[in-house]
Motif scaffolding. Structure first.
Motif, PDB file in Angstrom:
ATOM      1  N   SER A   1     -25.852 -95.408 -20.585  1.00 38.08           N
ATOM      2  CA  SER A   1     -26.336 -94.987 -21.971  1.00 38.08           C
ATOM      3  C   SER A   1     -26.912 -94.991 -22.346  1.00 38.08           C
ATOM      4  O   SER A   1     -27.517 -96.637 -22.114  1.00 38.08           O
ATOM      5  CB  SER A   1     -24.799 -95.212 -22.994  1.00 38.08           C
ATOM      6  N   THR A   2     -27.288 -94.845 -23.686  1.00 35.57           N
ATOM      7  CA  THR A   2     -29.010 -95.198 -24.241  1.00 35.57           C
ATOM      8  C   THR A   2     -28.119 -96.047 -25.331  1.00 35.57           C
ATOM      9  O   THR A   2     -29.359 -97.040 -25.952  1.00 35.57           O
ATOM     10  CB  THR A   2     -30.304 -93.889 -24.580  1.00 35.57           C
ATOM     11  N   THR A   3     -27.399 -96.478 -25.878  1.00 36.17           N
ATOM     12  CA  THR A   3     -27.129 -97.107 -27.323  1.00 36.17           C
ATOM     13  C   THR A   3     -26.032 -97.892 -26.445  1.00 36.17           C
ATOM     14  O   THR A   3     -26.254 -99.954 -27.057  1.00 36.17           O
ATOM     15  CB  THR A   3     -26.609 -96.012 -28.536  1.00 36.17           C
ATOM     16  N   SER A   4     -25.312 -98.444 -25.370  1.00 33.49           N
ATOM     17  CA  SER A   4     -24.503 -99.550 -25.188  1.00 33.49           C
ATOM     18  C   SER A   4     -24.353-100.023 -23.467  1.00 33.49           C
ATOM     19  O   SER A   4     -24.940 -98.429 -22.975  1.00 33.49           O
ATOM     20  CB  SER A   4     -23.269 -99.357 -25.483  1.00 33.49           C
ATOM     21  N   VAL A   5     -24.058-100.763 -22.824  1.00 28.37           N
ATOM     22  CA  VAL A   5     -24.009-100.700 -21.673  1.00 28.37           C
ATOM     23  C   VAL A   5     -22.671-101.035 -21.557  1.00 28.37           C
ATOM     24  O   VAL A   5     -22.003-101.401 -22.098  1.00 28.37           O
ATOM     25  CB  VAL A   5     -24.608-101.635 -21.143  1.00 28.37           C
TER      26      VAL A   5
END
Length: 484
Positions: free
Chosen positions: A425-429
């Motif tokens: 994701s681009t917000t969380s991992v």
């Protein structure tokens, strides 16, 4: 010895071949010093002597007070007759040693209470001699019963236990074995080995002993007193043994051996000297064994004066005792590899996968970073996280090759990386734990701080599991790693 070997027909146990005559063998490597090569030198067999010869300076730097310690790590060299067993018996190795100097009349330790309740496998000499096995004992009880010589030695045994187990050594395959009388160094008051069990059996990896020999030996050979002082608040009247050799009479009697006889007088214990005094007064002469001459000589009454005299002392001058833990780094690392290695089945259960379960604190690489799939926006996030990890001083690997996630997990598990960061994701991992294979979801901005918290030992994986949402695995968790 050679004559006895022939007399009793002693042969090699395996081949039954005759044994050669004994000959001298130096366990130190000799080298040549200087452009001419005429000055012989020897490569150090341990690191400790550099500390002992600098005792005066170290004592001064510590404000002329005891206790204090110095530590050193470096290469040591021993001319092993038969190097073998991989890293376990080699001619060049890394040695780490601590020299903790204490007052021989006060071997208590202010922090002993911190380790007194530790319970682990101990193998005292009495139990070895009676055929018993190592058993778990409390450290505090072992010291109070006198099994371990004193609190300071006990404290370091406890700290070595904590050090090795926190490295990843299995506590059930670690024991502390006391030296038997026939293997104890002649200069040691007590000696214990931290032994680790591996495929070669029980291996000595750390030696802990208490000595006063080295400082005395350096003092005698250099003429520089390596001693400590305790100043008294008020002068004390004490009885002191005074041995006054008659150099004239000794010179006439022993000629060139005079110095060795005088040195033997000076080395006498008080009880031995007083027994000599009684014998000289009653018989006029006494037989006296001089070790350096390897024979007994006749001492007459006019050759030495022995008396107890009262003197006022303003301070006590003494040679400190030394507690010396000595760590064989190569041996510890070898045993750590064995204790941390295991295999587990792949998800398809058609292959065994290799895993090193290094604790996060000692794992060489703390985490891996890779995008779930190879697309540009995930690559950008992976590089951003890598930069944050570098800034935080966290060693890591970034893998944007696009290989399947399962293979990348397996690849990092088999080199002992404790955490894997997957960018999906681009917000969380997600952050995956190597041993449990559990995953949590963390915002990108928090990733570096969470990894540092776990790998620095501030929190465990269980601690962070409580704070962050778990991530249900929806992709292939593990596949066999490609061999490269």
């Amino acid at each position: 010895m050679g004559a006895k070997i022939k007399e009793y027909g002693i042969t090699a146990p395996d081949t039954k071949n005759p044994l050669s005559d004994p000959y001298p063998f130096n366990l130190m490597f000799q080298t040549s010093i200087g452009p001419s090569g005429l000055s012989p030198g020897y490569m150090r067999p341990e690191t400790a002597q550099g500390i002992f010869v600098n005792f005066k300076d170290l004592y001064y730097y510590n404000g002329n007070k005891l206790p204090f310690a110095a530590a050193q790590i470096g290469q040591a060299f021993r001319n092993e007759i038969s190097p073998r067993q991989g890293l376990l018996r080699v001619r060049e190795f890394t040695l780490a040693e601590i020299e903790h100097f204490v007052d021989p009349e006060d071997k208590s330790h202010p922090k002993f209470g911190d380790v007194a309740d530790l319970e682990f496998l101990m193998f005292p000499r009495e139990e070895q001699l009676t055929g018993k096995s190592a058993a778990k004992k409390k450290l505090g009880e072992a010291v109070s019963k006198g099994t371990i010589n004193n609190e300071t030695l006990g404290y370091f045994i406890g700290r070595v236990y904590l050090f090795l187990t926190q490295l990843g050594i299995d506590k059930d395959r670690l024991r502390f074995r006391q030296h038997l009388p026939n293997e104890m160094a002649h200069y040691a008051a007590d000696c214990w080995d931290a032994e680790i069990e591996c495929s070669y059996g029980w291996i000595e990896c750390v030696v802990l002993l208490i000595v006063a020999y080295d400082l005395r030996a350096h003092s005698e050979k250099s003429g520089v007193p390596l001693v400590a002082h305790e100043k008294f608040p008020e002068p004390r009247e004490v009885e002191k043994l005074v041995i006054t050799p008659s150099k004239k009479e000794l010179g006439l009697a022993f000629k060139g051996n005079q110095k060795m006889v005088i040195e033997a007088f000076e080395a006498m214990k008080e009880t031995e000297a007083l027994e000599m005094k009684v014998a000289l007064e009653s018989k006029g002469e006494v037989e006296f064994h001089v070790c350096t001459l390897n024979k007994s000589v006749t001492i007459k009454k006019n050759m030495v004066s022995i008396s107890m005299e009262k003197k006022k002392e303003h301070q006590r001058v003494f040679t400190p005792s030394v507690i010396e833990p000595s760590f064989g780094i190569g041996r510890i690392i070898y045993c750590l590899f064995e204790h941390c290695f295991y295999q587990r089945p792949s998800k398809a259960e058609d292959e065994q996968l290799n895993v090193f379960r290094f604790p996060p604190l000692v794992a060489p690489i703390k985490c891996t970073v890779f995008p779930l799939v190879k697309i540009e926006k995930f690559d950008v996030v992976a590089k951003k996280i890598s930069k944050a990890l570098t800034t935080a001083g966290i060693s890591h690997i970034i893998d944007i090759t696009g290989t399947s996630i399962g293979k990348r997990y397996a690849r990092t598990d088999e080199i002992g990386v404790p955490l894997a960061i997957t960018v999906d994701s681009t917000t969380s991992v997600t952050i995956r734990d190597r041993d449990s294979k559990e995953q949590i979801r963390v915002d990108i901005e928090e990733v570096a701080s969470v990894v540092k918290e776990v790998t620095d030992g501030q929190s465990t994986w269980a601690d962070v599991m409580w704070r962050y949402p778990t991530h249900a695995v929806s992709h292939t968790d593990e596949e066999p790693a490609d061999e490269e």
